[in-house]
Design an enzyme around this catalytic site. Structure first.
Site, PDB file in Angstrom:
ATOM      1  N   CYS A  50       0.827  -1.217   0.000  1.00  0.00           N
ATOM      2  CA  CYS A  50       0.000   0.000   0.000  1.00  0.00           C
ATOM      3  C   CYS A  50       0.859   1.265   0.000  1.00  0.00           C
ATOM      4  O   CYS A  50       0.337   2.365  -0.209  1.00  0.00           O
ATOM      5  CB  CYS A  50      -0.937   0.004   1.197  1.00  0.00           C
ATOM      6  SG  CYS A  50      -1.755  -1.569   1.489  1.00  0.00           S
ATOM      7  N   CYS A 173     -13.061   0.095   8.772  1.00  0.00           N
ATOM      8  CA  CYS A 173     -12.204  -0.445   7.708  1.00  0.00           C
ATOM      9  C   CYS A 173     -12.281   0.418   6.457  1.00  0.00           C
ATOM     10  O   CYS A 173     -13.348   0.932   6.111  1.00  0.00           O
ATOM     11  CB  CYS A 173     -12.678  -1.840   7.309  1.00  0.00           C
ATOM     12  SG  CYS A 173     -12.801  -3.004   8.665  1.00  0.00           S
ATOM     13  N   LYS A 295     -10.488   5.668   4.426  1.00  0.00           N
ATOM     14  CA  LYS A 295     -11.783   5.230   4.960  1.00  0.00           C
ATOM     15  C   LYS A 295     -12.942   5.550   4.014  1.00  0.00           C
ATOM     16  O   LYS A 295     -13.804   4.718   3.770  1.00  0.00           O
ATOM     17  CB  LYS A 295     -11.993   5.885   6.344  1.00  0.00           C
ATOM     18  CG  LYS A 295     -13.336   5.708   6.991  1.00  0.00           C
ATOM     19  CD  LYS A 295     -13.565   4.290   7.512  1.00  0.00           C
ATOM     20  CE  LYS A 295     -14.171   3.365   6.533  1.00  0.00           C
ATOM     21  NZ  LYS A 295     -15.594   3.417   6.314  1.00  0.00           N
ATOM     22  N   HIS A 299      -9.347   2.936  -0.946  1.00  0.00           N
ATOM     23  CA  HIS A 299      -7.946   2.515  -0.855  1.00  0.00           C
ATOM     24  C   HIS A 299      -7.584   1.567  -1.997  1.00  0.00           C
ATOM     25  O   HIS A 299      -7.427   0.369  -1.794  1.00  0.00           O
ATOM     26  CB  HIS A 299      -7.704   1.864   0.513  1.00  0.00           C
ATOM     27  CG  HIS A 299      -6.295   1.446   0.751  1.00  0.00           C
ATOM     28  ND1 HIS A 299      -5.205   2.030   0.111  1.00  0.00           N
ATOM     29  CD2 HIS A 299      -5.763   0.485   1.564  1.00  0.00           C
ATOM     30  CE1 HIS A 299      -4.089   1.442   0.526  1.00  0.00           C
ATOM     31  NE2 HIS A 299      -4.403   0.498   1.395  1.00  0.00           N
TER      32      HIS A 299
HETATM   33  N1  COA Z   1     -16.836   1.016   4.906  1.00  0.00           N
HETATM   34  C1  COA Z   1     -18.142   1.335   4.754  1.00  0.00           C
HETATM   35  N2  COA Z   1     -19.013   0.599   3.998  1.00  0.00           N
HETATM   36  C2  COA Z   1     -18.518  -0.485   3.384  1.00  0.00           C
HETATM   37  C3  COA Z   1     -17.157  -0.865   3.501  1.00  0.00           C
HETATM   38  C4  COA Z   1     -16.310  -0.066   4.277  1.00  0.00           C
HETATM   39  N3  COA Z   1     -15.023  -0.389   4.429  1.00  0.00           N
HETATM   40  N4  COA Z   1     -16.958  -1.992   2.768  1.00  0.00           N
HETATM   41  C5  COA Z   1     -18.138  -2.309   2.211  1.00  0.00           C
HETATM   42  N5  COA Z   1     -19.089  -1.409   2.598  1.00  0.00           N
HETATM   43  C6  COA Z   1     -20.505  -1.415   2.241  1.00  0.00           C
HETATM   44  C7  COA Z   1     -20.731  -1.615   0.762  1.00  0.00           C
HETATM   45  O1  COA Z   1     -20.831  -0.392   0.084  1.00  0.00           O
HETATM   46  C8  COA Z   1     -22.038  -2.364   0.757  1.00  0.00           C
HETATM   47  O2  COA Z   1     -23.093  -1.427   0.975  1.00  0.00           O
HETATM   48  P1  COA Z   1     -24.530  -1.608   0.246  1.00  0.00           P
HETATM   49  O3  COA Z   1     -25.064  -2.915   0.764  1.00  0.00           O
HETATM   50  O4  COA Z   1     -25.290  -0.397   0.711  1.00  0.00           O
HETATM   51  O5  COA Z   1     -24.209  -1.643  -1.218  1.00  0.00           O
HETATM   52  C9  COA Z   1     -21.969  -3.235   2.006  1.00  0.00           C
HETATM   53  O6  COA Z   1     -21.065  -2.568   2.891  1.00  0.00           O
HETATM   54  C10 COA Z   1     -21.468  -4.653   1.731  1.00  0.00           C
HETATM   55  O7  COA Z   1     -20.338  -4.569   0.858  1.00  0.00           O
HETATM   56  P2  COA Z   1     -19.400  -5.810   0.598  1.00  0.00           P
HETATM   57  O8  COA Z   1     -18.444  -5.424  -0.515  1.00  0.00           O
HETATM   58  O9  COA Z   1     -20.223  -7.046   0.418  1.00  0.00           O
HETATM   59  O10 COA Z   1     -18.591  -5.899   1.952  1.00  0.00           O
HETATM   60  P3  COA Z   1     -17.674  -7.068   2.425  1.00  0.00           P
HETATM   61  O11 COA Z   1     -18.279  -7.599   3.681  1.00  0.00           O
HETATM   62  O12 COA Z   1     -17.350  -8.017   1.323  1.00  0.00           O
HETATM   63  O13 COA Z   1     -16.313  -6.291   2.758  1.00  0.00           O
HETATM   64  C11 COA Z   1     -14.752  -5.419   4.329  1.00  0.00           C
HETATM   65  C12 COA Z   1     -16.228  -5.422   3.855  1.00  0.00           C
HETATM   66  C13 COA Z   1     -14.608  -4.412   5.446  1.00  0.00           C
HETATM   67  C14 COA Z   1     -14.354  -6.822   4.820  1.00  0.00           C
HETATM   68  C15 COA Z   1     -13.839  -5.010   3.095  1.00  0.00           C
HETATM   69  O14 COA Z   1     -14.197  -3.706   2.699  1.00  0.00           O
HETATM   70  C16 COA Z   1     -12.368  -5.079   3.431  1.00  0.00           C
HETATM   71  O15 COA Z   1     -11.767  -6.149   3.389  1.00  0.00           O
HETATM   72  N6  COA Z   1     -11.746  -3.924   3.751  1.00  0.00           N
HETATM   73  C17 COA Z   1     -10.319  -3.891   4.110  1.00  0.00           C
HETATM   74  C18 COA Z   1      -9.455  -3.831   2.875  1.00  0.00           C
HETATM   75  C19 COA Z   1      -8.001  -3.980   3.237  1.00  0.00           C
HETATM   76  O16 COA Z   1      -7.631  -4.786   4.074  1.00  0.00           O
HETATM   77  N7  COA Z   1      -7.120  -3.204   2.591  1.00  0.00           N
HETATM   78  C20 COA Z   1      -5.713  -3.227   2.901  1.00  0.00           C
HETATM   79  C21 COA Z   1      -5.453  -2.442   4.138  1.00  0.00           C
HETATM   80  S1  COA Z   1      -3.855  -2.695   4.831  1.00  0.00           S
END
Ligand code: COA
Length: 351
Positions: A50, A173, A295, A299
């Protein structure tokens, strides 16, 4: 006034990208040069998870400062959403330790969840401050037409969101995003050929740390952030007190608090209090992540560090619209790879 830049002036290109989901595209930087209409340019793909974008900026600054290049195009990009959830988890994981972390089932949300738990054990409850980070950054993202999420969220929404890796919930996240950003890095005299209002890189630092969190002395500190900042501030004409806002790597809400401490803007254990005081909001004493941060802006791994510098460019030229930090002249960007194995810090000023 901006006079524009003819692409023939560009004499180097750095492409920051993880190559997420295994595009199976080697030599991707050469393709970027071709797509930019400049096949034949000297190119390099930069991959430091990243923090790829931040590192690419330092390479461009060094290339220009040494006189080897004149005008360098820095591109950051990632395409993350075209794969299944399982493949996405796999590709997010490759930048972490395999032996002790991935094989035990630990994701990055899990690592930062452990950091947050340990932080609470050392310094007391932090939930309110994490919630404030999420609410603040979503509010800022709502003012950014390029943000992934452009909707404010309430404290109640954040506090009642599904748990991802306790104590972190969904709104703690960053999301999984597609995105790209680009910058031109050149010498100050050359910049004046293209615009009357360039932005100057006045400090640049990068560093690294043990990949496995268990090898580190502390898990509530990212030492790579601290040492990258030390390098960036060394000989810089601006100090911490002179900065008008910060672009911090808030991949998880706890990361924004750790960054405030690692970079020397809050004492150990005091970042939560600083955040809850409103100091880091737009209009506060030291706004953090006016573009919404990872956030809310999103990302897209390789693009993130470059997009932070793009936000600084807009802000320092007074072009950030509804999220403009009034009178901003000096700013810092902070870009972290994975759970802190790499980090880059840059300082920017006008005039
Ligand atoms: N913040 C706010 N809303 C989020 C979100 C986040 N981080 N991630 C997803 N959503 C929302 C989506 O828009 C969706 O909304 P909707 O139902 O109104 O359309 C809903 O939540 C479900 O989305 P989905 O893609 O199915 O979520 P998910 O459960 O597959 O993934 C996380 C959610 C948090 C697990 C994923 O965003 C993630 O892995 N984030 C971290 C990424 C990471 O690790 N990056 C490297 C950093 S070092």
């Amino acid at each position: 006034m901006d006079r524009g830049l003819d692409r023939v002036a560009v004499d180097g290109l750095y492409l920051a990208t993880l190559g997420f989901s295994g595009w199976q595209l080697g030599n991707a930087a050469a393709i970027a040069a071709e797509e930019a209409g400049r096949p034949g340019l000297p190119t390099l793909r930069v991959e430091n998870a990243c923090a790829s974008g931040g590192y690419a900026i330092q390479l461009a600054v060094d290339a220009v400062a040494s006189g080897r290049r004149d005008v360098v195009l820095v591109v950051g990009l990632e395409k993350m959403t075209d794969v299944s959830n399982a493949r996405r988890r796999y590709w997010l994981g490759v930048s972490g330790d395999t032996e002790w972390e991935r094989l035990a089932g630990l994701t990055f949300a899990g690592v930062y969840g452990l950091m947050a738990s340990r932080y609470e054990a050392e310094y007391g409850p932090v939930r309110d401050a994490l919630t404030e980070v999420a609410v603040k950054n979503h509010a800022n993202g709502a003012l950014n037409p390029n943000a992934h999420f452009q909707k404010p969220v309430t404290r109640e929404q954040v506090n009642s969101a599904p748990s991802v890796a306790a104590p972190l919930g969904l709104y703690d996240c960053c999301p999984v995003s597609d995105g790209a950003a680009a910058l031109i890095v050149t010498r100050p005299e050359a910049a004046r050929r293209f615009t009357d209002s360039p932005v100057y890189v006045v400090g640049s630092g990068v560093s690294s740390d043990h990949l496995a969190v268990q090898e580190r002395k502390f898990i509530t500190r990212l030492d790579a952030s601290r040492s990258a900042a030390e390098e960036a501030f060394r000989n810089a004409p601006v100090d911490r007190k002179g900065l008008d806002f910060l672009e911090l790597h808030d991949c998880f809400t706890i990361a924004e608090l750790l960054a405030l401490e690692d970079l020397g803007f809050a004492a150990r254990g005091a970042a939560g209090k600083m955040t809850l005081s409103g100091a880091t909001r737009l209009g506060g004493r030291l706004p953090v992540n006016p573009d919404g941060g990872l956030k809310a802006k999103g990302h897209p791994i390789g693009a993130t560090g470059v997009s932070q510098a793009y936000e600084v460019f807009l802000q320092l030229r007074g072009q950030a619209g509804a999220r403009q930090v009034g009178g901003a002249e000096h700013a810092l960007t902070h870009n972290v790879g994975g759970s802190g194995a790499t980090a880059a810090v840059h300082l920017f000023s006008v005039g």
